[in-house]
Structure formats: structure tokens, C-alpha cells
Scaffold this active site. Structure first.
Site, PDB file in Angstrom:
ATOM      1  N   SER A 164       0.846  -1.191   0.000  1.00  0.00           N
ATOM      2  CA  SER A 164       0.000   0.000   0.000  1.00  0.00           C
ATOM      3  C   SER A 164       0.887   1.250   0.000  1.00  0.00           C
ATOM      4  O   SER A 164       1.682   1.441  -0.914  1.00  0.00           O
ATOM      5  CB  SER A 164      -0.951  -0.034   1.190  1.00  0.00           C
ATOM      6  OG  SER A 164      -1.953   0.951   1.067  1.00  0.00           O
TER       7      SER A 164
ATOM      8  N   ASP B 236      -9.088  -5.522  -5.186  1.00  0.00           N
ATOM      9  CA  ASP B 236      -8.690  -4.374  -4.361  1.00  0.00           C
ATOM     10  C   ASP B 236      -9.427  -3.119  -4.820  1.00  0.00           C
ATOM     11  O   ASP B 236      -9.280  -2.682  -5.957  1.00  0.00           O
ATOM     12  CB  ASP B 236      -7.176  -4.177  -4.475  1.00  0.00           C
ATOM     13  CG  ASP B 236      -6.630  -3.118  -3.528  1.00  0.00           C
ATOM     14  OD1 ASP B 236      -7.431  -2.467  -2.837  1.00  0.00           O
ATOM     15  OD2 ASP B 236      -5.399  -2.959  -3.484  1.00  0.00           O
TER      16      ASP B 236
ATOM     17  N   HIS C   5      -7.452  -5.639  -0.658  1.00  0.00           N
ATOM     18  CA  HIS C   5      -6.238  -4.862  -0.434  1.00  0.00           C
ATOM     19  C   HIS C   5      -5.231  -5.566   0.472  1.00  0.00           C
ATOM     20  O   HIS C   5      -4.027  -5.524   0.233  1.00  0.00           O
ATOM     21  CB  HIS C   5      -6.615  -3.506   0.149  1.00  0.00           C
ATOM     22  CG  HIS C   5      -5.493  -2.523   0.187  1.00  0.00           C
ATOM     23  ND1 HIS C   5      -4.793  -2.129  -0.942  1.00  0.00           N
ATOM     24  CD2 HIS C   5      -4.923  -1.846   1.230  1.00  0.00           C
ATOM     25  CE1 HIS C   5      -3.870  -1.254  -0.616  1.00  0.00           C
ATOM     26  NE2 HIS C   5      -3.917  -1.066   0.698  1.00  0.00           N
TER      27      HIS C   5
END
Length: 824
Positions: A677, A768, A800
Site C-alpha cells: 500500500s 482491491d 487490499h
């Protein structure tokens, strides 16, 4: 003659002859069979090919491209070790019940373990009898086996501990199942059809399951019923709909409904319901606006008369819903509403059933932009709640929390004007070694000591998690987990005035601890922490041996090039956790993996991580960097990052790397980097801005191009706040003009792509919604076109976090093999 007998029953229950091992409730097991937790040795039978297994399509025939015999052996060897780490259990929740005889307590632990074959997490219950025979000693006598809870979504004991709600959420269009268990048997079972409501929320955020004080009603949050959809047949639109058996017609799609983004895709609006456990009657709570998503419901203290009230958290969605997972910057408030009246309760009253005409829904915190996790004191005299107002007001998705108290009026009409007291304000910049502010993501359902005003909570303190006691009347905050420990501590439950907790470190598997208050001569309370022997976190001898050869420390990293414009908090040193071997056979250093957390307003704490322990056990040192902007270091340090991503955070990581190189703890020629991320954002920035620094990189769902992400993510406001600072939090609803897209590009790793030459592994979740898969694929394709070595693995059913057991396993197996390939 041999005869075969078959027992047809809906439930099996496990009973124990000894009262010491007897759990407070019989343990329901579905599927009409008894299943005990499989021993750790089960996982040793899994082959390395399991890492490439997909539950739907079966084994993948081909191993990764470029695989030779040596690398295949590497996969097999690392896979076996990773399985041993993956088999270690977690404690998810715990409860304490007083024993029938009044001697000691009964404990019940909900534990989970990765089930790689099923690609799910196996959930179990294990029980123990707690006794304190002498002062300063405690004994946990454990049941001989854990018992698997198949198909159970959540369990919630009643306040007295005499009843247990076991909830099973529906599959497909089947009903929700509510089971009420007593001490020896199933007492009630109710099936709630989809026409009443959908799945009950048990996600830890909207989740709210609460018993009332006399244990006759349960309030909970569930998906509102599906709206009616248009029906068509050969003549066109059909009035009045159709039955399910009418094959000559079809149901249209109906109106699209916005959801709360990542992990909530396809979930309907969370709404509030109450079930009467005597009759099974379910009523929706009336009077709540349709635009309000509800969660975290609790019962208010009883008032005069027959009416009961509920307090809940509400998130307004008048315009649009943004992703709420990990995002505390969504405005919310506490509301009070009258609970529905059931027939037996309504007799003799003139009130209409479920009517709220004379007592509408009341906003209790209308002058505060954020309020959640409501908890009433044991005597009902006050209500405390957590607030993320600094996050809401600044736009940062997570920031320093504050704690408030409402002195609860006995008169319902005074609730809207009740005074709100700021118990623990936001800490802007703490002195060295002092309380840095509140940072926590959950609160026990009953966090109170016997004085009725002291809460026990877990919170982040620098790079560790600690246990705090908070006096909500005086505002006094004390760190009660050992101040000289760099381990991380987490409270599980309270046993009267004693605490059951877990303690762990990056190189130590979790250990159950039992905390007791010790009165000193000065009358200042201190805490003694006793070790509790348990097999819950049992690991193989090989894992024990590998972990025993490791050590860790928390480093202070001075900020490089402190400017006059920085606040005091932003100029203070940040921290990094360093994990290494404690036996150095030569002057050569192990290869280094720089590990970067996401967020960016998150934190890596000094707790045990199976995945990271696996990487350190196969010969890597770890540098886990908590760059400025991380939680746990005060609000000034956190707020220094928005508007400076791609520069300040990148420089902090490079400073931390230089720090360990200068100390002789890392070799400049053997450095790799791993992040997910925003950690992937930093990783791809680093291999572009410092292209000669890293021999290999790996990223999980990385942010590579903010200009591409802003139009596809469930959190477009994140793009604006992190790129522009807090001034950008109100701009995200507009389509970005050219000058904004230019800034997004300049802040993104893609702007440095031409300089990248580091071999990079991409691990991407196809579902995601936070950082859509197109972000990583665009960057990976561009690298491949310019001749950089790239490997991409896409997990079709993952979001995610890439947390499904098989996906997480395959991710870290490939990371281990990838880094080994380039660090030889």
C-alpha cells in the site's frame, strides 16, 4: 450380527468430567460431527506445491517462469518452514466467567489458525480454569483440547455469563441463525429470513451485538433487507412482481447502491435490529434516517418506566460513501433512540409499538466531528467514548485519538444537552519517555476495574503497544505494562481487577500474561505480571530454535536536515525496529530487508509477526521503519507528512538505512526493500530515487501513480490530503484539473520510473478497491518494457490486504525466494 447405528442430531456438545476443565457453555459444533483442532504436524504434510494451489481451479501445473532445479528446491525448503510458522495460532477474543462455586474463574478463548487447504481460518474455543492459590501466583488449568467452531460468525456471552449467543450468518439466501445456549444445552434457536434482514455485521467496525440488562433482548447491526427489484416477462414490465418459481419472468438489477468500499463491496446498508430471545420476534429500530449507517450499539442504563434506549454510532452518507476500512476520518456521532416495544412489554401502555414520535433519535455529540466505541460505566452514571476528531478535521485517515465523557442524565429529555468532558485531549508533542497520546483500534466490551471509573485499554506508544489504565474522572493515564519492556502488550479481558493479556516481540511468540495490582508503601498502585503456561501458541522445535538465535532492538533515528519550518514534534527522532542474528560468525552482515508499513498513518509495532519472523529465520536482518507520519509519536510528527509524501518519508527511510550501515549492521551491497500500500508507494519511490541502493524489491498492492488512482479508488480524499496536505481534504469530489494531475504525477513513484533498475516482485489483489490492480500493473508493465526484471502475481479473489491464507502464504514464500535469488 454386527449392526450399524446412526445418530441424527443437529448438534454435538463436548462435556468434561472435571469441573476444572468444564467450559461455561457446551460448545456447539455444526456439520453433525466432532472436529478437534488438527495438530501442528498436519501442516508438515503439505507439499510446496500447496503454495501454488487455488481452491477453485486446483493445482497450477507450471511453477513460476525461469524456475530451475535449484530454485525449485528453494521453494520446497522455504515452503516447509513457512508452513510451520503459518500453523501458529492467534487469540482473537477472550472472556472471563465467575465459577459456580465462587472459587476462581472460568476463561474462554476464541482462537484461530490458518487452514491452508480450505483457504480459510479455522476457529476454535479453548477453556481454562483460573485459580490464585497464593498471593503472587496464578494457575491456569486448561481443557485437554480446543474445539472447532465451524460456521460460527461470532459468539457473545450475556452480561451475567449465564447465556451465550452463537450467531451463524447466512450463505447465499439462507436465514441468519441465532442460537441461545445455557450452561448445559441449546435453549433457543431462531432463523431470521432475508426478508427481515441480511447478514449480521461481525467485522469489528460496524459490528454491534449487545444484550440488555435483564438478558431478554439483543440489539445488533445487520444488513437492511434487499429492496424490491423490477420484474419483466414476455409482455415487458410486470406489475406486482413474481414468485421465485415463475420461470417465465426475470428480476431486473434495480437501483445501484453505494457501499462503504474496501471489504464492504456488495454489503447493504447497516441497520439496527432487536430480537426478543423468548419469542424470537425481530423488530427493526424505527426513526433512524435512511442516510445513516449504524454500528457499535449498546444499551443505555434503564430509565423510569418501561422504555429502554439504545446508543449507537452513526455515519451519515447524504452525498456519497467513501471507503471506511482503516479510515477514521469519516465523520460520525453518537445517537440515542428508543428500543422497540414488544407485545408483552407494551401491555398497559398507550405508546404505539416502536413509535419514537415523542422521543426522536437524538444526536448526543453534535458539536464533535467524531465519536465511536461508546461504553457506559458499571453504575450507568457516565458514558465514555473515543474520538478521532483530529483525523476528521485534518483529513488524515488516522491520527491521534482523544477520549470524552458524558455525565449521563437520568432524565431522557436532558440527553441532548448533556455536558461533554474532554478526558484525554490530543497530545501534540510529548516529552521524551512521556505519554504520546491515545492510539487504539478497539475497546473491551467491559473495560472497567471495580472502582467503576478506571478503564484498561491497549494503545500505541512509539514502536510498541502498551497497556494503559485511564481514570475517566481525573484524566490520569498510567502505563501499567512494564516500562522497561520493548515487547508489545495487548489486553484480552479482565478477571475482576486482574488483567489477562498477551505479550510478544518480533522474535518471541506471544505469551499469555496475568496482571495483578500490587500496593506499595507509597500507596501508588503498581502491577505484577505473571507468566501463564499455555499451548495455544505452540510452535515446532525448529521454529523455537530459529527464533532463539534472533534478537531485536528499537532504534532512535535522528531527523536529517531539520529545517526551521518544522514543528518541535516533527523534528524529534523517529524509530525503527531492527531484527538480527544474535550470533555473528563472521564480519559479514546478513542481507537486510527494509520493511515499510502502509497508511502512511499506521505503525509497525514490536509484536510477533509470523510472516516477518519467517523472513528473519531464513537469514535476513530486518529494518522496520516507523518514518515520521506514523502513529504513536504525537500529533505534530504525524501531521508533518501530508503534503510531503514521496520526499519526507523517502528521506526518513534512506536516513534509517544509512544509520544501520554506519553502525556496521548492514552491508550496502545486500539491501532489499518490502512494502505494501503506502509502503509499496515508498518502495517504488526508493528504487527510483535511489536506484543503486537496492538489489531487489517486493511490493503488495502498491500506490505507484496517484493520478491514476484518484479516479478509481474508494478513498479519493486520501490522494488529495497526502499530496496537498489538509487543505486538499475538501477537493476530492471534483474531477482533477490538469494542474492537480501534474502534482499527483510529481508526487508519484511513476515520475522516477526511468531510473529504476531493481528487480521487483509485484503481489496484487484483483478485488482491491483501495489501490486498484491497474495501479501496480501499469507500473510493472512500464518496468518490463524498459528491460527491468519483473515478476507479477495476481490473486483473483483477494482485496487490499491479501489476507486469505493461501494468498498470504504464497506471497511470503515468493518474497523469500525472490530476495534469496538476488542476495546470494
Amino acid at each position: 450380527m454386527a449392526r450399524l447405528y446412526c445418530i441424527n442430531t443437529s448438534y454435538w456438545c463436548v462435556s468434561f468430567k472435571s469441573n476444572l476443565f468444564r467450559p461455561p457453555f457446551p460448545l456447539p459444533i455444526s456439520s453433525r460431527r466432532l472436529t478437534l483442532l488438527r495438530p501442528t504436524s498436519f501442516f508438515s504434510r503439505l507439499s510446496a506445491s500447496l503454495a501454488m494451489y487455488d481452491s477453485k481451479s486446483g493445482p497450477i501445473k507450471e511453477m513460476p517462469l525461469g524456475l530451475d532445479a535449484a530454485m525449485e528446491e528453494e521453494y520446497a525448503s522455504q515452503s516447509k518452514l513457512l508452513q510451520e510458522f503459518a500453523s501458529i495460532s492467534n487469540i482473537d477474543k477472550a472472556w472471563i466467567f465467575k465459577s459456580d462455586g465462587g472459587i476462581g474463574s472460568q476463561a474462554m478463548f476464541s482462537i484461530s489458525q490458518a487452514n491452508l487447504l480450505a483457504n480459510k481460518r479455522r476457529k476454535c474455543i479453548v477453556s481454562a480454569h483460573i485459580s490464585q492459590e497464593t498471593k503472587g501466583t496464578v494457575s491456569f488449568q486448561w481443557a485437554p483440547f480446543p474445539v472447532e467452531m465451524t460456521g460460527v460468525s461470532t459468539i457473545v456471552p450475556s452480561p451475567s455469563g449465564s447465556k451465550l449467543l452463537v450467531l451463524r450468518n447466512p450463505e447465499n439466501e439462507s436465514p441468519s441463525k441465532f442460537e441461545i445456549w445455557g450452561s448445559s444445552q441449546l435453549e433457543k434457536e431462531f432463523h431470521i429470513p432475508q426478508s427481515v434482514h441480511g447478514s449480521v455485521y461481525t467485522d469489528g467496525w460496524f459490528e454491534g451485538v449487545s444484550w440488555n440488562s435483564d438478558e431478554t433482548l439483543i440489539a445488533y447491526v445487520a444488513e437492511e433487507p434487499s429492496p424490491s427489484k423490477p420484474t419483466f416477462n414476455d409482455l415487458g414490465y410486470k406489475k406486482g412482481g413474481s414468485t421465485d418459481k415463475d420461470c417465465g419472468s426475470w428480476k431486473g438489477q434495480g437501483d445501484w447502491e453505494e457501499d462503504w468500499g474496501e471489504t464492504y463491496a456488495g454489503k447493504r446498508q447497516p441497520a439496527l435490529f432487536v430480537i426478543n430471545i423468548n419469542s424470537g420476534e425481530v423488530q427493526a429500530v424505527k426513526g433512524i434516517e435512511k442516510s445513516l449507517s449504524v454500528g457499535q450499539v449498546v444499551w443505555a442504563p434503564s430509565t423510569k418506566g418501561a422504555c429502554q434506549y439504545l446508543v449507537f454510532v452513526g455515519w451519515s452518507s447524504d452525498t456519497r460513501k467513501l471507503g471506511i476500512k482503516y479510515c477514521y476520518n469519516r465523520p460520525c456521532a453518537l445517537y440515542a433512540v428508543r428500543a422497540p416495544l414488544f407485545k408483552s412489554e407494551a401491555s398497559g401502555l398507550e405508546l404505539k409499538d416502536g413509535s419514537n414520535e415523542d422521543m426522536p433519535v437524538v444526536n448526543l455529540t453534535q458539536h464533535i466531528s467524531s465519536a465511536f466505541f461508546p461504553r457506559f460505566s458499571p453504575d450507568g452514571n457516565f458514558l465514555v467514548f473515543l474520538s478521532a476528531r483530529s483525523s476528521v478535521d485534518s483529513g488524515a485517515h488516522c491520527a491521534t485519538d482523544s477520549l470524552y465523557r458524558i455525565d449521563w442524565p437520568t432524565d431522557v429529555k436532558l440527553w441532548p444537552s448533556a455536558k461533554i468532558v474532554d478526558v484525554i485531549p490530543v497530545v501534540m508533542c510529548a516529552d521524551d519517555g512521556c505519554f504520546p497520546g491515545l492510539y487504539f483500534s478497539s475497546v473491551l466490551s467491559n473495560p472497567w476495574l471495580s472502582d467503576g471509573c478506571t478503564m484498561i485499554i491497549s494503545s500505541i506508544w512509539g514502536s510498541s503497544q502498551v497497556i494503559l489504565s485511564v481514570n475517566v474522572l481525573s484524566g490520569e493515564v498510567l502505563r501499567i505494562s512494564p516500562a522497561d519492556s520493548n515487547f508489545s502488550w495487548d489486553v484480552l479481558t479482565l478477571d475482576g481487577n486482574n488483567i489477562v493479556a498477551v505479550s510478544s516481540s518480533p522474535v518471541d511468540v506471544p505469551q499469555i500474561k496475568y496482571g495483578c495490582i500490587v500496593e506499595k508503601a507509597t500507596k501508588a498502585a503498581a502491577w505484577s505480571w505473571l507468566d501463564v503456561s499455555s499451548s495455544i501458541f505452540k510452535c515446532s522445535e525448529k521454529v523455537k530454535s530459529l527464533l532463539s538465535s534472533l534478537q531485536f532492538s528499537i532504534m532512535k533515528i535522528p531527523v536529517k536536515d531539520v529545517s526551521d519550518g518544522l514543528t518541535k514534534g516533527a523534528g524529534k527522532p523517529f524509530e525503527a525496529i531492527f531484527v538480527s542474528s544474535n550470533s555473528k560468525e563472521s564480519d559479514a552482515c546478513n542481507p537486510l530487508i527494509v520493511i515499510l508499513h502502509g497508511g502512511p498513518h499506521s505503525v509497525s509495532i514490536s509484536s510477533f509477526s509470523k510472516s516477518l519472523a519467517f523472513l528473519s529465520s531464513i537469514g535476513y536482518n530486518l529494518l522496520i521503519v516507523n518514518y515520521r507520519g506514523s502513529l504513536g509519536f504525537g500529533e505534530e510528527a504525524l501531521q508533518s507528512l501530508p503534503g510531503k509524501v514521496g520526499s519526507q518519508d523517502v528521506n526518513d527511510v534512506l536516513t534509517a538505512i544509512d544509520h544501520v550501515i554506519d553502525k556496521g549492521l548492514a552491508s550496502p551491497s545486500k539491501i532489499t526493500v518490502l512494502g505494501g500500500s503506502h509502503g509499496g508507494f515508498l518502495t517504488t519511490h526508493l528504487i527510483g530515487q535511489a536506484p543503486d541502493k537496492f538489489v531487489a524489491a517486493a511490493v503488495r498492492n502498491p500506490v505507484c501513480n496517484i493520478a491514476l488512482m484518484v479516479g478509481t479508488t474508494d478513498i479519493p480524499d486520501w490522494c488529495y490530503v497526502e499530496a496537498f496536505g489538509s487543505k486538499g481534504k475538501d477537493s476530492f469530489t471534483e474531477a482533477p484539473p490538469a494542474e492537480q494531475l501534474t502534482l499527483f504525477h510529481s508526487k508519484s513513484p511513476v515520475s522516477h520510473l526511468s531510473k529504476v533498475k531493481t528487480p521487483t516482485l509485484f503481489l496484487l489483489g484483483a478485488q482491491d478497491l483501495r489501490v486498484p490492480v491497474s495501479n501496480g500493473l501499469q507500473y510493472a508493465r512500464a518496468l518490463k518494457e524498459k528491460g527491468v526484471v519483473v515478476k507479477v502475481i495476481v490473486f483473483p479473489n483477494d482485496v487490499h490486504g491479501i489476507e486469505r491464507p493461501q494468498s498470504d502464504f504464497e506471497s511470503f514464500l515468493n518474497i523469500g525466494v525472490w530476495f534469496r535469488k538476488y542476495c546470494k
